[in-house]
Motif scaffolding. Sequence first.
Motif, PDB file in Angstrom:
ATOM      1  N   ALA A  54     -52.995  13.813   8.922  1.00  0.00           N
ATOM      2  CA  ALA A  54     -54.140  14.940   8.618  1.00  0.00           C
ATOM      3  C   ALA A  54     -54.912  14.480   7.616  1.00  0.00           C
ATOM      4  O   ALA A  54     -55.705  14.307   7.063  1.00  0.00           O
ATOM      5  CB  ALA A  54     -52.696  15.846   7.402  1.00  0.00           C
ATOM      6  N   ASN A  55     -54.231  13.095   7.153  1.00  0.00           N
ATOM      7  CA  ASN A  55     -55.153  12.415   5.760  1.00  0.00           C
ATOM      8  C   ASN A  55     -55.602  11.027   6.790  1.00  0.00           C
ATOM      9  O   ASN A  55     -56.223  10.335   6.115  1.00  0.00           O
ATOM     10  CB  ASN A  55     -54.460  11.978   5.221  1.00  0.00           C
ATOM     11  CG  ASN A  55     -54.740  12.866   4.193  1.00  0.00           C
ATOM     12  OD1 ASN A  55     -55.739  13.191   3.187  1.00  0.00           O
ATOM     13  ND2 ASN A  55     -53.819  13.253   3.128  1.00  0.00           N
ATOM     14  N   ASP A  82     -51.741   1.380   3.056  1.00  0.00           N
ATOM     15  CA  ASP A  82     -52.159   0.583   2.300  1.00  0.00           C
ATOM     16  C   ASP A  82     -53.391   1.344   2.690  1.00  0.00           C
ATOM     17  O   ASP A  82     -54.572   1.416   1.220  1.00  0.00           O
ATOM     18  CB  ASP A  82     -52.004  -0.837   2.386  1.00  0.00           C
ATOM     19  CG  ASP A  82     -50.937  -1.287   2.099  1.00  0.00           C
ATOM     20  OD1 ASP A  82     -49.700  -0.734   1.364  1.00  0.00           O
ATOM     21  OD2 ASP A  82     -50.615  -2.827   2.562  1.00  0.00           O
ATOM     22  N   GLN A  83     -53.517   1.968   3.032  1.00  0.00           N
ATOM     23  CA  GLN A  83     -55.060   2.798   3.470  1.00  0.00           C
ATOM     24  C   GLN A  83     -55.008   4.199   3.308  1.00  0.00           C
ATOM     25  O   GLN A  83     -56.020   5.264   3.779  1.00  0.00           O
ATOM     26  CB  GLN A  83     -55.734   2.853   4.279  1.00  0.00           C
ATOM     27  CG  GLN A  83     -55.876   1.461   4.764  1.00  0.00           C
ATOM     28  CD  GLN A  83     -57.255   0.642   4.237  1.00  0.00           C
ATOM     29  OE1 GLN A  83     -58.362   1.460   4.252  1.00  0.00           O
ATOM     30  NE2 GLN A  83     -57.272  -0.829   3.948  1.00  0.00           N
ATOM     31  N   TYR A  84     -54.248   4.676   2.270  1.00  0.00           N
ATOM     32  CA  TYR A  84     -53.364   6.546   2.728  1.00  0.00           C
ATOM     33  C   TYR A  84     -54.854   6.691   1.658  1.00  0.00           C
ATOM     34  O   TYR A  84     -55.556   5.936   0.693  1.00  0.00           O
ATOM     35  CB  TYR A  84     -53.160   6.061   1.621  1.00  0.00           C
ATOM     36  CG  TYR A  84     -52.649   7.809   0.960  1.00  0.00           C
ATOM     37  CD1 TYR A  84     -51.821   8.817   2.792  1.00  0.00           C
ATOM     38  CD2 TYR A  84     -51.593   8.746  -0.086  1.00  0.00           C
ATOM     39  CE1 TYR A  84     -50.952  10.059   2.280  1.00  0.00           C
ATOM     40  CE2 TYR A  84     -51.564   9.757  -0.136  1.00  0.00           C
ATOM     41  CZ  TYR A  84     -51.293  10.912   1.175  1.00  0.00           C
ATOM     42  OH  TYR A  84     -50.668  11.738   1.156  1.00  0.00           O
ATOM     43  N   ALA A  85     -55.008   7.821   1.673  1.00  0.00           N
ATOM     44  CA  ALA A  85     -56.189   8.746   1.681  1.00  0.00           C
ATOM     45  C   ALA A  85     -56.550  10.088   1.065  1.00  0.00           C
ATOM     46  O   ALA A  85     -57.852  10.437  -0.158  1.00  0.00           O
ATOM     47  CB  ALA A  85     -57.485   9.420   2.973  1.00  0.00           C
ATOM     48  N   SER A  96     -47.567   4.119  -0.881  1.00  0.00           N
ATOM     49  CA  SER A  96     -48.797   3.738  -0.351  1.00  0.00           C
ATOM     50  C   SER A  96     -49.562   2.686  -1.246  1.00  0.00           C
ATOM     51  O   SER A  96     -50.058   3.439  -2.259  1.00  0.00           O
ATOM     52  CB  SER A  96     -49.968   4.957  -0.299  1.00  0.00           C
ATOM     53  OG  SER A  96     -48.993   6.047   0.664  1.00  0.00           O
ATOM     54  N   GLY A  97     -49.357   1.920  -1.114  1.00  0.00           N
ATOM     55  CA  GLY A  97     -49.847   0.255  -1.652  1.00  0.00           C
ATOM     56  C   GLY A  97     -51.578   0.377  -2.134  1.00  0.00           C
ATOM     57  O   GLY A  97     -51.552   0.027  -3.290  1.00  0.00           O
ATOM     58  N   ASN A  98     -52.543   1.367  -1.411  1.00  0.00           N
ATOM     59  CA  ASN A  98     -53.495   1.202  -2.128  1.00  0.00           C
ATOM     60  C   ASN A  98     -53.342   2.165  -3.680  1.00  0.00           C
ATOM     61  O   ASN A  98     -54.443   1.755  -4.643  1.00  0.00           O
ATOM     62  CB  ASN A  98     -55.076   1.539  -1.705  1.00  0.00           C
ATOM     63  CG  ASN A  98     -54.375   2.810  -1.067  1.00  0.00           C
ATOM     64  OD1 ASN A  98     -52.920   3.462  -0.491  1.00  0.00           O
ATOM     65  ND2 ASN A  98     -55.659   3.878   0.001  1.00  0.00           N
ATOM     66  N   VAL A  99     -52.621   3.254  -4.034  1.00  0.00           N
ATOM     67  CA  VAL A  99     -52.795   4.464  -4.397  1.00  0.00           C
ATOM     68  C   VAL A  99     -51.778   3.767  -5.393  1.00  0.00           C
ATOM     69  O   VAL A  99     -52.129   3.501  -6.623  1.00  0.00           O
ATOM     70  CB  VAL A  99     -52.146   6.272  -4.170  1.00  0.00           C
ATOM     71  CG1 VAL A  99     -53.497   6.239  -3.327  1.00  0.00           C
ATOM     72  CG2 VAL A  99     -51.049   5.825  -3.300  1.00  0.00           C
TER      73      VAL A  99
END
Length: 407
Positions: free
Chosen positions: A23-24, A65-68, A128-131
């Motif tokens: 989905a994301n 790490d690229q969670y949208a 999720s590393g980025n957020v």
Amino acid sequence: MTKCLICKTSIEPFLSLRKMPIANGFLHPDQFTGEYFYDLAIGFCSTCYMVQLINHVDREKMFHDQYAFFSSTSAHMAAHFKAFADEMKTRYLKGKADPFVAEIGSNDGIFLQHMSHGGIRHLGIEPSGNVAQVAREKGVHTISEFFDEQLAKKIRAKHGPADLFIGANVMCHIPYLHSVMAGIAHLLAEDGRLVFEDPYLGDIIEKTSYDQIYDEHAFYFSVSSMEYLVEQHGLRVVDAQPQSVHGGSMRYTIAHKGAVRVSDRVKNQKKKEKDLGLNRKETYNRFRRHVEASRERLTDLLGQLKQKGASVVGYGATSKSTTVLNYCRIGPDLLSCIYDTTPIKIGTYTPGMHIPVRDYKEFSDKYPDYAVLFAWNHKEEILKKEKQFSRQGGKFIVYISRVRVEN
Ligand code: SAH
Ligand code: TMP
Ligand code: ZN
């Protein structure tokens, strides 16, 4: 035969939504070949009443790490979490010496920043590393791990018991929910509270919001199914408060059995659920028929608009839109692009149907005739922001609760 993840009896599938991508999983053209798909289907357990996905996607494919999804993209949600934090502080933390608050799925710190700014000891658990990094930059202590029973033991050993354990739009994401509940029961102080909210099954059924069904949403909770689950871990649902966010959510308050009086709201809500038929298979079969009718109306409408030569775009590249676009087979021939505010999504293509995602700021450069409102749960905020679109004759298309052109 599929077994219920909660009570291990067999579940009855009631709706299949075809092959679905993540989905994301917004992507670039060089990733189109090799895109991952799975069978999206949902079922009902007539023993414990839990509605759940039949197949599950590996968590590492969804949360990385690229969670949208960045929680703070919505000003309305930011205000919601500020009010939520204020209420929690007054109700449960006031007067406590050095309280400890933990949050699962804390994302970019939208909730915990209010604990951090208040000097309250806290810990965000966000895989999720980025957020998670955005949260740290706001001064929110965050570890990037998946919460489960094992991690709960480590957290208790290091930080002591939690007075408050929070979750928003994350509990329903976790198939290994027994491990999560066992962990929370272990971590929670004797008089502690688990307070969490998730999209509410009653609203999904009433509004035919089938777009809530996607890989991340492993479960569709009701008070009745939640009660069954938590009681197996020595916990009790002590309050249930409906929320308007995300198209209709429920906030559950849970405590150790016997620690707190159960609010009448719990009993009343369970009665409403019975009246709604959430304990009966026929309700879900009727839901399936409504979903199929909704798909037909939406594709008919978009087909007619195309024939007329109208320009049509999407507004809000939500995870929910992935379900609608793929289930209804709506591609760039029907919707030229989708506008969105999220930097990581802009310039990518939507999962599965590959519609380009553009910066919402370009929406006003050349207004289309119609915009399908995929972020329907943020309708008020968006209508306010896009007054000019409507003023100059543009129209929003909404498909929840029924397909219609808004005037
Ligand atoms: N609470 C935020 C974010 C919801 S999105 C809000 O309501 O806006 C769900 C989040 O849960 C994602 O950031 C995802 O990385 C996280 N998540 C998924 N599985 C998790 C697990 N097992 N433990 C902790 N967080 C998890
Ligand atoms: P959600 O429905 O899961 O909260 O996702 C909201 C999506 O909609 C997210 O991608 C951001 C986008 N959005 C806009 O483009 N404009 C807005 O004004 C809001 C509130 C959200
Ligand atoms: Zn069950």
